[in-house]
Design a protein around this motif. Structure first.
Motif, PDB file in Angstrom:
ATOM      1  N   VAL A  60       0.863  -1.178   0.000  1.00 54.35           N
ATOM      2  CA  VAL A  60       0.000   0.000   0.000  1.00 54.35           C
ATOM      3  C   VAL A  60       0.905   1.235   0.000  1.00 54.35           C
ATOM      4  CG1 VAL A  60      -1.905   1.214   1.128  1.00 54.35           C
ATOM      5  CG2 VAL A  60      -1.710  -1.276   1.351  1.00 54.35           C
ATOM      6  N   ILE A  85      -1.320  -0.991  -4.147  1.00 49.18           N
ATOM      7  CA  ILE A  85      -2.549  -0.239  -3.917  1.00 49.18           C
ATOM      8  C   ILE A  85      -2.211   1.215  -3.625  1.00 49.18           C
ATOM      9  CG2 ILE A  85      -4.578  -0.026  -2.420  1.00 49.18           C
ATOM     10  CD1 ILE A  85      -4.219  -3.070  -1.831  1.00 49.18           C
ATOM     11  N   CYS A  86      -2.885   2.131  -4.320  1.00 50.08           N
ATOM     12  CA  CYS A  86      -2.632   3.554  -4.100  1.00 50.08           C
ATOM     13  C   CYS A  86      -3.853   4.351  -4.516  1.00 50.08           C
ATOM     14  CB  CYS A  86      -1.404   4.017  -4.874  1.00 50.08           C
ATOM     15  SG  CYS A  86      -1.530   3.842  -6.663  1.00 50.08           S
ATOM     16  N   VAL A 159      -3.258   5.782   5.631  1.00 56.58           N
ATOM     17  CA  VAL A 159      -3.871   4.468   5.414  1.00 56.58           C
ATOM     18  C   VAL A 159      -4.542   3.993   6.692  1.00 56.58           C
ATOM     19  CG1 VAL A 159      -3.470   2.062   4.756  1.00 56.58           C
ATOM     20  CG2 VAL A 159      -2.088   3.896   3.728  1.00 56.58           C
TER      21      VAL A 159
END
Length: 494
Positions: A60, A85-86, A159
């Motif tokens: 992430v 994931i971004c 996050v």
């Protein structure tokens, strides 16, 4: 070892190399960032991955600065094939940043680079802000992540990770701050706090200081450029290609717009440097191919700008593409510009990478101009210990020297530091990030900062919790386990 728990693979002894692993059970974990070590933090073996990738379900990415994503080429070379994931803006920016990193370290062969970028794009998963995304689901473990805007650079996020164990009916929420933006940024929206966290991994870059306000920083920038016009000198601004460059352009455009209303521009004086030059004619030069490409993407992502920035653009102004802006791509044109500005009295503003003067085109400007008093180096970003930027900032005001490309260069140019342009939250902003939560974390890990900054922030956090009669464990992870224990006990005693 009990689960979940966190392993820190970087940004614990300094401000670079951010990489944190959330071990959710014996078979599943997440990586949050995989950044490059820079300056004094650099490790032997470069950016090679020294930890096991077994069971890593996903990476992430909080944002696409090199100290948070620069080790991704090494991660892929080590065999990582999971999703990256971004946020949606980061998904546009990340391939550009990784292409540059790949060329610097691995290969400049066009076919090799393209194969690498195709692999990167296949692995990227862009998720909208404020939407949960499932990363692991089994009978024993449910895990999901959500990205919220962090206000650091375009696309930056903190996050939130929820980890739930159905068999024991237990759950925990982890929040990884990434880099929290300063509240006075203009081009992108200011950060907001998450609603809650059980465990917070918090950056502490400026945990020991407060920034100047935006009005003051713009006045200081304006004064520095006024002086350059008087001295017929060049202002050299070492800046990171992503984020800082675009913020600076936005600020300069605002000054130029206001100045043009006060002092109407006249026709260009051509190459006659004996004639005075005023604000409407001063060239603003971006000498960084990567910065130019990233600025183009910034313009394409206008829908992610702040409300004020979008209103400025809708009024007909071009905050990132104004008339005086010049971009330089080729190396030949770069060297021609260095020679011209160093040998004439034509004032100019040059923004060149890299931000800590350790490599990139800024080095050629510095070698040519540091020895001349009419020029000025303007630092607007953090200079890590062990970098040439740190040495210039520290020894320049004393008339010292700095080593660049193996040469000792005397420093006679003016040296100015504007702290108000930091894209990181200061101590007050970091405390507000915590106090703005509805439910405060019971444990906080301080990372991404010098030890003195993290210790100062730890003291202020414990004071903050004391005002609410709340318990907290403030941990300062370190590569020395005994030091980490001492830090925990120190903060408890406060």
């Amino acid at each position: 070892m009990p689960y979940p728990h966190i392993l820190h693979h970087g940004a614990i002894d300094g401000v670079t190399g951010s990489c944190h692993q959330l071990k959710m059970d014996a078979h599943s974990s997440l990586l949050i960032d995989c950044g490059l070590f820079q300056g004094i933090d650099q490790k032997e073996g470069g950016g090679e991955i020294t930890f096991s990738l077994e069971g890593v379900d996903a990476l992430v990415v909080t944002h696409v600065h090199a100290d948070h994503v620069g080790r991704i080429p090494y991660l892929l070379a080590a065999g990582f094939k999971g999703p990256i994931i971004c946020s949606e803006p980061s998904a546009k920016l990340l391939p550009l940043v990784l292409e540059d990193a790949f060329k610097l370290v691995f290969s400049r062969d066009a076919h090799t680079v393209q194969r690498y970028l195709q692999q990167v794009r296949r692995q990227i998963i862009a998720i909208p802000f404020d939407q949960w995304f499932c990363v692991s689901e089994s009978q024993a473990l449910h895990a999901r992540v959500r990205l919220q805007q962090a206000g650091h650079i375009l696309g930056s996020a903190f996050v939130e990770c929820d980890v739930r164990y159905p068999e024991t009916e237990t759950d925990q929420r982890f929040v990884f701050s990434g880099d929290i933006g300063a509240s006075h940024t203009a081009l992108i929206a200011s950060p907001r706090s998450p609603e809650r966290a059980d465990i917070l991994i918090l950056e502490g870059t400026y945990g020991d200081r407060l920034h100047e306000d935006r009005k003051k920083r713009q006045a200081l920038l304006e004064h520095a450029i006024d002086k350059a016009l008087e001295d017929h000198g060049t202002i050299l601004i070492p800046a990171f290609s992503l984020g800082r460059t675009q913020d600076l352009l936005y600020e300069i455009e605002d000054i130029l717009h206001r100045k043009s209303l006060i002092v109407p521009g006249r026709e260009s004086a051509g190459d006659d440097v004996s004639l005075p030059i005023n604000w409407p004619q001063v060239p603003v030069i971006i000498d960084s191919p990567l910065a130019s490409r990233l600025t183009e993407v910034y313009r394409e992502l206008e829908t992610f700008w702040s409300t004020d920035a979008q209103q400025r653009a809708s009024s007909g102004r071009k905050p990132l593409h104004f008339r005086q802006l010049i971009t330089i791509d080729s190396h030949a044109k770069h060297m021609q510009t260095v020679n011209y500005l160093s040998s004439t009295g034509r004032p100019a503003i040059v923004i060149a990478a890299n931000g800590m003067c350790s490599n990139g085109r800024i080095v050629n400007y510095l070698k040519a101009m540091l020895g001349e008093p009419r020029h000025n180096v303007l630092f607007i970003g953090y200079q890590a210990r062990g970098t040439p930027g740190y040495a210039i900032q520290k020894y320049g005001p004393r008339g010292g020297y700095v080593e660049l490309d193996g040469e000792n260069c005397s420093i006679r140019a003016g040296i100015t530091t504007l702290g108000g342009y930091s894209a990181h939250a200061d101590q007050s902003g970091l405390l507000s990030f915590v106090s703005g939560m509805n439910s405060w974390p019971k444990q906080i890990h301080l990372v991404h900062g010098e030890i003195s900054a993290k210790q100062a922030l730890a003291r202020e956090l414990t004071k903050l919790y004391a005002t609410q009669n709340l318990p907290v464990d403030v941990l300062i992870p370190t590569s020395d386990p005994q030091s980490a224990l001492q830090s925990q006990q120190f903060d408890k005693q406060r």
